[in-house]
Design an enzyme around this catalytic site. Sequence first.
Site, PDB file in Angstrom:
ATOM      1  N   LYS A 187     -29.054   7.013  -8.167  1.00 19.42           N
ATOM      2  CA  LYS A 187     -29.013   8.274  -8.899  1.00 19.42           C
ATOM      3  C   LYS A 187     -30.404   8.727  -9.304  1.00 19.42           C
ATOM      4  CE  LYS A 187     -24.350   7.775 -10.824  1.00 19.42           C
ATOM      5  NZ  LYS A 187     -23.544   7.592 -12.060  1.00 19.42           N
ATOM      6  N   SER A 188     -31.293   7.765  -9.579  1.00 19.06           N
ATOM      7  CA  SER A 188     -32.670   8.130  -9.941  1.00 19.06           C
ATOM      8  C   SER A 188     -33.372   8.846  -8.786  1.00 19.06           C
ATOM      9  CB  SER A 188     -33.459   6.883 -10.349  1.00 19.06           C
ATOM     10  OG  SER A 188     -33.795   6.087  -9.215  1.00 19.06           O
ATOM     11  N   HIS A 235       0.790  -1.229   0.000  1.00 20.00           N
ATOM     12  CA  HIS A 235       0.000   0.000   0.000  1.00 20.00           C
ATOM     13  C   HIS A 235       0.824   1.281   0.000  1.00 20.00           C
ATOM     14  CE1 HIS A 235      -3.523   2.401   0.489  1.00 20.00           C
ATOM     15  NE2 HIS A 235      -4.278   1.437   0.990  1.00 20.00           N
ATOM     16  N   THR A 256      -4.370  10.863   1.032  1.00 22.55           N
ATOM     17  CA  THR A 256      -5.745  10.744   1.528  1.00 22.55           C
ATOM     18  C   THR A 256      -5.965  11.601   2.767  1.00 22.55           C
ATOM     19  OG1 THR A 256      -5.294   8.917   3.068  1.00 22.55           O
ATOM     20  CG2 THR A 256      -5.791   8.328   0.781  1.00 22.55           C
ATOM     21  N   GLN A 281     -14.222   3.107  -1.054  1.00 17.43           N
ATOM     22  CA  GLN A 281     -14.819   2.792  -2.353  1.00 17.43           C
ATOM     23  C   GLN A 281     -13.706   2.639  -3.380  1.00 17.43           C
ATOM     24  OE1 GLN A 281     -17.319   4.733  -6.041  1.00 17.43           O
ATOM     25  NE2 GLN A 281     -17.644   5.622  -4.036  1.00 17.43           N
ATOM     26  N   PRO A 289     -24.382   8.046  -4.849  1.00 19.96           N
ATOM     27  CA  PRO A 289     -24.240   6.623  -4.529  1.00 19.96           C
ATOM     28  C   PRO A 289     -23.287   6.351  -3.369  1.00 19.96           C
ATOM     29  CG  PRO A 289     -24.264   6.909  -6.899  1.00 19.96           C
ATOM     30  CD  PRO A 289     -24.185   8.288  -6.303  1.00 19.96           C
ATOM     31  N   ASP A 290     -22.146   7.042  -3.358  1.00 18.33           N
ATOM     32  CA  ASP A 290     -21.189   6.802  -2.278  1.00 18.33           C
ATOM     33  C   ASP A 290     -21.760   7.206  -0.930  1.00 18.33           C
ATOM     34  OD1 ASP A 290     -18.244   6.198  -1.464  1.00 18.33           O
ATOM     35  OD2 ASP A 290     -18.668   8.144  -0.552  1.00 18.33           O
TER      36      ASP A 290
END
Length: 418
Positions: free
Chosen positions: A215-216, A135, A257, A347, A221-222
């Site tokens: 999304k609709s 990593h 990050t 994610q 989403p996240d």
Amino acid sequence: MSPQIFSVDVYHSDGAPLSEDEIHQQLQACIDQSQTPAPPIGILTSLNRTVWGKEYARLTKDKTNLASLENIQRSIFAVCLDGPNPPSDINPTDWAACIMLHGGGCKVHSGNRWFDKTLQFILNAEGYIGLNYEHTTAEGPAIIGVSDHVMSYIQRRHDYSPSTSSLKPPVKLGFNIDDETEELITKACAELDVAVENLMFRSLFFKHFGKTFIKSQRLSPDAFIQVVFQLAYYRLYKEPCATYETGSLRRFQLGRTDTIRSCSSASLQFSKAMEDPSVPDSKKVDLLRQAVVSHRKYTDETVAGQGIDRHLLGLKLIALENGMNVPQLFLDPSYKESSHWKLSTSQVASNYKAFLCFGPVVTDGYGICYNPQDEQLIFAISSYKSDSSTSSELFSDSLTKSLLDMQFLLASHPLSKL
């Protein structure tokens, strides 16, 4: 297990890359030369960093060892050719993911790894393929980008012009191992086997809906998924917990990050309401949307450099480097509790039905990586068996129920078209 390590050139002397047939020929040559047992020296790379660092320095005092270690270091990546996976009491996909993560233990494939390499491509005799990556160099999205590129590349036809130069055969790398190194290999095997046995991993391919539905509903989403994590955890433990989500700072030079703190007052209010039958569904929907919007706002602030955790870490490290006392803030119980990440999440989106997996960062927590796709959501969930309060299987069940309940709420209270 009888792992052997080879150095294989992938370019001819004239600079032309090897063809697929030539690479196959080289790999077959490696297999043909791997019929005799060899010490699993790669298992040393699983040791505590300080312990392995000292052993590495000791090994390099031998010229043969030094040449082999330097060869491994300068290689582009490692390719691990595994035999078949032994039987397991978990499903084959989860077991294959464990093999990619830790090798399955010393009696399986862990000795056939070099965990210091940024990239290890792992090919299994049963057809499972994956990567293991160190990593330090990069975050998950960069690695999954490589994976997606590889998957896309191999689906296309490639024609190579034949090279006029000869094919250099693979070179088996030698190691001179003394009694001290053999003892350390035995120690590394024992420690890794304990860690392997302690990890519970479960994948979840949730096929009822994906990003298209979220999304609709005009929701991120996240953020939606992060609120689901809060509800799933609350239902199991009747309390919230500190939750880490990786926030990318790649827009900044040398940025890596910061922490998106997913547990919020808004997510807690929603979780409590979902468990209270006296709260009307219309109110629950409002609280759900507020929680998602709140998380999205925090995410935007974090990726814009306005998060708090890396700044606080910098101040703490500056104090330590200058011989100063650590500020009282970092010793406060509330600060410690707020940074005890019982949910460590990230994610990592892929164009393929793939997922990344990692272990929890605390003994009583979960590690969750997810890949949201248009029509399904893919999750990788890990926990430690040593803590009886956690179970990847139970969390997966709670997550599934929470996803379905939130979908039902939104579908039964459609947005106005105005």
